[in-house]
Design a protein around this motif. Sequence first.
Motif: not given
Length: 305
Positions: A204-226
Amino acid sequence: MRVSTHNLYASNLNSLQNSTADIARLNQMMATGKSILRPSDDPIGSVKVISSQRDVAATEQYLKNIGSLSSSFGRAETNLSSMVEIESRMREITLSARNGSLSAEDRAAYASELEELLEAFVGAVNAQDDAGNYIFSGNETNTAPIGQDASGNYIYQGDNNQREVQTSGSSWMAANVTAEQFLFSNGSSDILNQTQDFIDVLKDPSLSPGEPGFDNIANTMMDTLDDTLSSVSGAITDIGGKQKSLMLMEESHEEMILFNQEVIGDTEGLDYAQATAEFNLKLTTLKVTQQTFVQISQLTLFNQL
């Protein structure tokens, strides 16, 4: 007391038959290498041999079970190790993709690589053995563990049952690990659907790091990977412990088979030197008896005329 010619004839015939039977028995003993040809030869020894043979047969079956288990664990461990490697790369991508200096094209490139990694990961989870059975489906070995529902979400299609295999007279071992155990029961989102969610965000080109819609998914992705890396690594460690136990049991069973084979050999094994000496003695006795029998069989009044 007078002994009739008939009695002499019968006695020598009986002696001839007994000698022939003894020679045949000794000949069979030397041919088979066994001193016990039938239970009546040595009832106590026969019981000991039968008991030891039964133990050998049972132990050999345990060894076959252990061999099959070890091969099964080896296949599972190989695929689980592949999952760890794939997840490690996923983690690298997730960390890199959170860099705010990346362009939308860069994030899309990472998304494409994650798609390939996700496909490879699902392939490892849906691995089959040489007989075409799915390794991580529990008892549903004819069903791929991972599928997709009508909405495209990844779902687990197997069960969580454990197959028990007997490895000794008193022990059984769980023969399988299920995908549900290491993918869907680790306390966080499952890695498959979470990865797909992260891929959608990266595309999604409208989402980038620093935005809640991106960061929330990225953080959850890291937790799930760990969490998933921890659970998959735990499954590998568990298999390693089982493989060590199987190796020790295999060594113990092989020693027990050798012991029982020695018992069988000592009990029914033939002393060839003694058997040969007895065979030669019986053969000499038979020749003498045959000569005597021929002479007695000719003792009639007509021979005196």
